[in-house]
Design a protein around this motif. Structure first.
Motif, PDB file in Angstrom:
ATOM      1  N   PRO A 129       0.761  -1.137   0.078  1.00  0.00           N
ATOM      2  CA  PRO A 129      -0.080   0.067  -0.032  1.00  0.00           C
ATOM      3  C   PRO A 129       0.688   1.135   0.002  1.00  0.00           C
ATOM      4  CG  PRO A 129      -0.225  -1.174   1.992  1.00  0.00           C
ATOM      5  CD  PRO A 129       0.660  -2.046   1.293  1.00  0.00           C
ATOM      6  N   ALA A 184       2.709   3.711  -5.079  1.00  0.00           N
ATOM      7  CA  ALA A 184       1.568   4.312  -6.020  1.00  0.00           C
ATOM      8  C   ALA A 184       1.835   4.076  -7.334  1.00  0.00           C
ATOM      9  CB  ALA A 184       1.294   5.754  -5.608  1.00  0.00           C
ATOM     10  N   ASP A 236      -4.701   5.632  -8.573  1.00  0.00           N
ATOM     11  CA  ASP A 236      -4.652   4.956  -7.345  1.00  0.00           C
ATOM     12  C   ASP A 236      -5.868   5.141  -6.442  1.00  0.00           C
ATOM     13  OD1 ASP A 236      -1.798   4.376  -7.288  1.00  0.00           O
ATOM     14  OD2 ASP A 236      -1.401   6.617  -7.106  1.00  0.00           O
ATOM     15  N   GLY A 237      -5.975   4.145  -5.336  1.00  0.00           N
ATOM     16  CA  GLY A 237      -7.056   4.344  -4.396  1.00  0.00           C
ATOM     17  C   GLY A 237      -8.376   4.470  -5.048  1.00  0.00           C
ATOM     18  N   ASP A 238      -9.308   5.354  -4.645  1.00  0.00           N
ATOM     19  CA  ASP A 238     -10.605   5.407  -4.970  1.00  0.00           C
ATOM     20  C   ASP A 238     -10.603   5.795  -6.630  1.00  0.00           C
ATOM     21  OD1 ASP A 238     -11.568   5.045  -2.542  1.00  0.00           O
ATOM     22  OD2 ASP A 238     -11.867   7.349  -2.112  1.00  0.00           O
ATOM     23  N   ARG A 283     -10.050   2.374  -8.204  1.00  0.00           N
ATOM     24  CA  ARG A 283     -11.472   1.729  -8.074  1.00  0.00           C
ATOM     25  C   ARG A 283     -12.595   1.928  -9.028  1.00  0.00           C
ATOM     26  NH1 ARG A 283      -9.005   1.200  -2.991  1.00  0.00           N
ATOM     27  NH2 ARG A 283      -9.947   3.114  -2.030  1.00  0.00           N
TER      28      ARG A 283
END
Length: 417
Positions: free
Chosen positions: A54, A57, A90-92, A95
């Motif tokens: 995590p 990136a 990355d991240g939200d 997703r």
């Protein structure tokens, strides 16, 4: 971190370079085109852990040298760092983009392609004898391994056949580190131009294809505005830039890697006739050939980029925050620490092993099931038609694919037997 290894932009000896990096350290400092410092992670366990960390990136806002203005305005690897899509999110944000693509890239769509893939494979095989030259030699990469995955991904995306050869030529120039910086960036611009036309075509006439589905994709929302579209919908929809970036990723990953996979599998079987005999005798399945090829001769040698968001220690080596890191898939696939002392041997009977050739973690390749399906069908039907297929030239004389990103040969001349 020690002396930086200059990456060979020609790709003249990908596996030799991969082995040198792997046996030097788990994380090796390298010089990328343009003299840009980077790192390659080349051992299986360390690479697997890095890909899922995590604290790593994908977005170039974490690329320290780029943020400091030290990256040339024209750079061979520009697209890998700065294209706007799933591979640099990355991240939200990742997703969201992956969620929209996953909705369109469903198992049902992949399964529904099987009859079409089998028909296309049959058509290409039927035409192969006509592609032979005066010496009875045919370039299997050009006339079989390329048009199959290119035809499949373009069918899936709803790309008109008129665009296909141009897209292949442009993506080849863009991903080849042997291209000049100006040529690679011109190729990237050319791809975006073609894909903008594809998007315009599908907006004008939507179809049952992935591009149309991505255009229509929405996020979940509970309330709608007067126009029938909520603010959440508008926020979740792919922007034009994200849409073309996603399509670029799917065109490149959807045909270049599968093209290399099929080419590498045939080359491996030609060089290991005892392994081919096991498969033809029904003792080993074609899926095992595909998995061992992915491990032993990964279609992607080193893939850019990931960036540690803090100084990261990899097997005792510190990788500074913001360093552009390449995933050394070709090196990791032959790591004796993971696969034992015979890691360098092509063995279709190998069991209990996993490879990283489709990545690992949140960015694991969405198209892996499709690539596996295409490769199994291609190899099964090719050898059913031509079980005596053999190389027309010594393996050592096969021209390497230019660049250190893709891993294959540029041509595969064979006698069909």
């Amino acid at each position: 971190m020690g002396t930086a290894h200059p990456m060979d932009p020609s790709g003249a000896a990908v596996q030799a370079e991969a082995a040198e990096l792997r046996e030097t350290a788990a994380a090796c400092p390298v010089l990328l085109p343009g003299g840009v410092p980077g790192t390659v992670i080349s051992r299986h366990r360390e690479l697997r852990d890095f890909l899922a960390d995590p604290k790593v990136a994908k977005n170039a806002r974490h690329f320290a040298a780029y943020q400091r203005g030290e990256i040339p305005a024209q750079w061979q690897l520009h697209a890998f760092a700065l294209v706007n899509g799933m591979t640099t999110a990355d991240g939200d944000d990742h997703r969201r983009l992956r969620g929209l693509a996953t909705k369109a890239f469903t198992p049902r769509r992949v399964a529904a392609l099987r009859p079409w893939i089998e028909r296309l494979t049959g058509d290409l095989l039927a035409a192969l004898p006509e592609r032979r030259d005066a010496d009875g030699v045919v370039d299997l990469r050009r006339w079989f391994a390329y048009p199959l995955p290119m035809g499949v991904i373009c069918e899936l995306l709803g790309v008109d056949p008129a665009y296909r050869d141009r897209l292949h030529g442009l993506t080849h120039r863009m991903v080849s580190t042997s291209s000049t910086a100006a040529d690679a960036m011109a190729a990237q611009a050319g791809i975006h131009e073609v894909l903008a036309r594809v998007v315009a075509d599908r907006r004008a006439v939507p179809g049952d294809d992935l591009t149309s589905a991505l255009i229509a994709a929405r996020g979940e929302s509970a309330a709608e505005g007067p126009d029938g579209e909520s603010g959440a919908d508008r926020a979740e929809r792919l922007s034009d830039e994200e849409l073309t970036g996603t399509l670029l990723l799917m065109i490149v990953a959807g045909h270049e890697t599968t093209l290399n996979l099929i080419t590498n599998a045939v080359r491996a079987l030609c060089g290991h006739p005892e392994q081919l005999a096991l498969v033809l005798a029904g003792e080993v399945g074609w899926d095992a050939v595909v998995e061992e090829t992915l491990r032993w001769d990964s279609p992607v040698a080193t893939f850019p980029f990931r960036y540690p968001t803090t100084d990261l220690v990899v097997d005792g080596v510190t990788v500074p925050r913001g360093t552009p890191v390449l995933a050394g898939y070709a090196a990791a696939g032959r790591d004796p620490r993971e696969y034992g002392p015979d890691a360098g041997r092509f063995d279709v009977t190998r069991t209990g092993t996993r490879h990283l050739s489709f990545g690992h973690g949140a960015h694991y390749c969405l198209g892996a099931p499709l690539a596996r399906l295409e490769a199994v069908i291609a190899l099964r039907d090719l050898y059913a038609a031509h079980p005596g297929l053999r190389l027309a030239v010594p393996d050592a004389s096969l021209p390497p694919l230019p660049g250190f990103i893709g891993n294959s040969v540029a041509a595969l001349p064979v006698h069909l037997g």
